[in-house]
Motif scaffolding. Structure first.
Motif, PDB file in Angstrom:
ATOM      1  N   LYS A  84      44.737  51.560  21.380  1.00 51.46           N
ATOM      2  CA  LYS A  84      43.444  51.971  21.923  1.00 51.46           C
ATOM      3  C   LYS A  84      43.718  53.009  22.999  1.00 51.46           C
ATOM      4  O   LYS A  84      44.554  52.803  23.883  1.00 51.46           O
ATOM      5  CB  LYS A  84      42.679  50.789  22.525  1.00 51.46           C
ATOM      6  CG  LYS A  84      42.357  49.697  21.519  1.00 51.46           C
ATOM      7  CD  LYS A  84      41.421  50.186  20.446  1.00 51.46           C
ATOM      8  CE  LYS A  84      41.125  49.087  19.443  1.00 51.46           C
ATOM      9  NZ  LYS A  84      40.202  49.495  18.411  1.00 51.46           N
ATOM     10  N   THR A 124      35.165  51.899  30.338  1.00 52.66           N
ATOM     11  CA  THR A 124      35.416  50.753  31.220  1.00 52.66           C
ATOM     12  C   THR A 124      35.997  49.577  30.449  1.00 52.66           C
ATOM     13  O   THR A 124      36.323  48.564  31.034  1.00 52.66           O
ATOM     14  CB  THR A 124      34.125  50.319  31.927  1.00 52.66           C
ATOM     15  OG1 THR A 124      33.147  49.983  30.928  1.00 52.66           O
ATOM     16  CG2 THR A 124      33.591  51.423  32.826  1.00 52.66           C
ATOM     17  N   HIS A 125      36.089  49.711  29.120  1.00 56.02           N
ATOM     18  CA  HIS A 125      36.701  48.669  28.294  1.00 56.02           C
ATOM     19  C   HIS A 125      37.113  49.255  26.945  1.00 56.02           C
ATOM     20  O   HIS A 125      36.660  50.333  26.575  1.00 56.02           O
ATOM     21  CB  HIS A 125      35.734  47.498  28.089  1.00 56.02           C
ATOM     22  CG  HIS A 125      34.576  47.846  27.213  1.00 56.02           C
ATOM     23  ND1 HIS A 125      33.429  48.425  27.700  1.00 56.02           N
ATOM     24  CD2 HIS A 125      34.398  47.733  25.874  1.00 56.02           C
ATOM     25  CE1 HIS A 125      32.593  48.652  26.696  1.00 56.02           C
ATOM     26  NE2 HIS A 125      33.151  48.236  25.583  1.00 56.02           N
ATOM     27  N   VAL A 126      37.979  48.542  26.261  1.00 56.98           N
ATOM     28  CA  VAL A 126      38.309  48.860  24.879  1.00 56.98           C
ATOM     29  C   VAL A 126      37.978  47.632  24.043  1.00 56.98           C
ATOM     30  O   VAL A 126      38.015  46.506  24.544  1.00 56.98           O
ATOM     31  CB  VAL A 126      39.790  49.273  24.693  1.00 56.98           C
ATOM     32  CG1 VAL A 126      40.080  50.587  25.395  1.00 56.98           C
ATOM     33  CG2 VAL A 126      40.743  48.190  25.160  1.00 56.98           C
ATOM     34  N   ILE A 138      47.428  49.939  25.044  1.00 55.35           N
ATOM     35  CA  ILE A 138      46.250  50.632  25.544  1.00 55.35           C
ATOM     36  C   ILE A 138      46.744  51.799  26.396  1.00 55.35           C
ATOM     37  O   ILE A 138      47.540  51.619  27.314  1.00 55.35           O
ATOM     38  CB  ILE A 138      45.351  49.697  26.367  1.00 55.35           C
ATOM     39  CG1 ILE A 138      44.916  48.498  25.512  1.00 55.35           C
ATOM     40  CG2 ILE A 138      44.137  50.460  26.906  1.00 55.35           C
ATOM     41  CD1 ILE A 138      44.166  47.426  26.266  1.00 55.35           C
ATOM     42  N   ARG A 179      45.774  55.584  28.461  1.00 56.24           N
ATOM     43  CA  ARG A 179      44.730  56.373  29.118  1.00 56.24           C
ATOM     44  C   ARG A 179      45.170  57.830  29.114  1.00 56.24           C
ATOM     45  O   ARG A 179      46.311  58.136  29.461  1.00 56.24           O
ATOM     46  CB  ARG A 179      44.516  55.901  30.551  1.00 56.24           C
ATOM     47  CG  ARG A 179      43.410  56.668  31.273  1.00 56.24           C
ATOM     48  CD  ARG A 179      43.158  56.163  32.664  1.00 56.24           C
ATOM     49  NE  ARG A 179      44.359  56.370  33.470  1.00 56.24           N
ATOM     50  CZ  ARG A 179      44.698  55.602  34.498  1.00 56.24           C
ATOM     51  NH1 ARG A 179      43.968  54.576  34.838  1.00 56.24           N
ATOM     52  NH2 ARG A 179      45.790  55.852  35.197  1.00 56.24           N
ATOM     53  N   TYR A 206      48.779  52.167  29.754  1.00 52.61           N
ATOM     54  CA  TYR A 206      47.954  51.321  30.608  1.00 52.61           C
ATOM     55  C   TYR A 206      48.291  49.845  30.440  1.00 52.61           C
ATOM     56  O   TYR A 206      48.435  49.120  31.412  1.00 52.61           O
ATOM     57  CB  TYR A 206      46.497  51.614  30.266  1.00 52.61           C
ATOM     58  CG  TYR A 206      45.500  50.967  31.166  1.00 52.61           C
ATOM     59  CD1 TYR A 206      45.273  51.468  32.435  1.00 52.61           C
ATOM     60  CD2 TYR A 206      44.780  49.869  30.744  1.00 52.61           C
ATOM     61  CE1 TYR A 206      44.343  50.874  33.270  1.00 52.61           C
ATOM     62  CE2 TYR A 206      43.852  49.269  31.570  1.00 52.61           C
ATOM     63  CZ  TYR A 206      43.640  49.781  32.827  1.00 52.61           C
ATOM     64  OH  TYR A 206      42.734  49.187  33.641  1.00 52.61           O
ATOM     65  N   SER A 256      38.910  44.892  29.703  1.00 57.48           N
ATOM     66  CA  SER A 256      38.446  45.805  30.737  1.00 57.48           C
ATOM     67  C   SER A 256      39.505  46.849  31.060  1.00 57.48           C
ATOM     68  O   SER A 256      40.693  46.544  31.146  1.00 57.48           O
ATOM     69  CB  SER A 256      38.099  45.019  31.999  1.00 57.48           C
ATOM     70  OG  SER A 256      37.810  45.908  33.063  1.00 57.48           O
ATOM     71  N   THR A 257      39.060  48.077  31.251  1.00 61.81           N
ATOM     72  CA  THR A 257      39.949  49.144  31.696  1.00 61.81           C
ATOM     73  C   THR A 257      39.542  49.626  33.083  1.00 61.81           C
ATOM     74  O   THR A 257      40.132  50.562  33.603  1.00 61.81           O
ATOM     75  CB  THR A 257      39.921  50.347  30.721  1.00 61.81           C
ATOM     76  OG1 THR A 257      38.589  50.838  30.642  1.00 61.81           O
ATOM     77  CG2 THR A 257      40.429  49.942  29.350  1.00 61.81           C
ATOM     78  N   SER A 258      38.569  48.978  33.679  1.00 63.20           N
ATOM     79  CA  SER A 258      38.054  49.453  34.970  1.00 63.20           C
ATOM     80  C   SER A 258      39.037  49.254  36.113  1.00 63.20           C
ATOM     81  O   SER A 258      38.932  49.919  37.124  1.00 63.20           O
ATOM     82  CB  SER A 258      36.714  48.792  35.299  1.00 63.20           C
ATOM     83  OG  SER A 258      36.871  47.395  35.369  1.00 63.20           O
ATOM     84  N   GLY A 260      41.874  50.281  36.254  1.00 65.63           N
ATOM     85  CA  GLY A 260      42.688  51.486  36.354  1.00 65.63           C
ATOM     86  C   GLY A 260      41.990  52.647  37.023  1.00 65.63           C
ATOM     87  O   GLY A 260      42.549  53.711  37.157  1.00 65.63           O
TER      88      GLY A 260
END
Length: 158
Positions: free
Chosen positions: A75, A81-83, A98, A100, A114, A138-140, A142
């Motif tokens: 991903k 903010t998420h995958v 994941i 970025r 990430y 969540s990717t927030s 980062g």
């Protein structure tokens, strides 16, 4: 489909990054280049794991098979903010990566690893949506102004 050599994977990654930069220079927001971010992420993971792209386009569950035969779901995000992962096909995955993609006028494009998780770790980290069809991570966490090494990141449960 014939397997790509490592040289072909590296060249394809360079071409995809070049096209991504062109689109940005034409004013296209990175968030609208998902077709390229997906391809860049998969090529990057195939390169660093000495692996191959999945044998079929839109392979169910994963996009890369590592040099150690791990089925990797990749991903790649820019501003999300998420995958999300398809819960029905997640059982086909051995590993989750994941990435970025960041863009900076001075530094250019950078790819950050990430998260790199086993499928079991990803399942523990993810939250199911209301219908149970998608698993989200969540990717927030980062979203910082300082660039940190991935080893400094930790998963916290809210």
């Amino acid at each position: 489909m014939e397997a790509l050599s490592q040289v072909q994977i590296i060249r394809s990654l360079a071409q995809a990054l070049d096209w991504f930069e062109k689109e940005l220079s034409w004013g296209t927001p990175a968030s609208q280049l998902s077709h390229l971010t997906v391809r860049i992420g998969e090529l990057y993971v195939a390169m660093i794991t000495r692996g191959q792209m999945a044998s079929r386009t839109n392979q169910r569950g994963y996009g890369v098979i590592s040099g150690e035969n791990e089925r990797i779901s990749v991903k790649t995000f820019t501003t999300s903010t998420h995958v999300s992962f398809n819960a029905k096909t997640f059982s086909l995955v051995d590993r989750v990566m994941i990435l970025r993609i960041d863009t900076d006028p001075e530094e250019g494009i950078t790819i950050t690893e990430y998260m790199d998780l086993t499928a079991a770790q990803a399942r523990e980290t993810a939250r199911a949506d209301r219908e149970g069809k998608k698993m989200r991570i969540s990717t927030s966490i980062g979203k910082t102004t300082a660039v940190r090494d991935i080893s400094e990141l930790s998963i916290v449960q809210r």
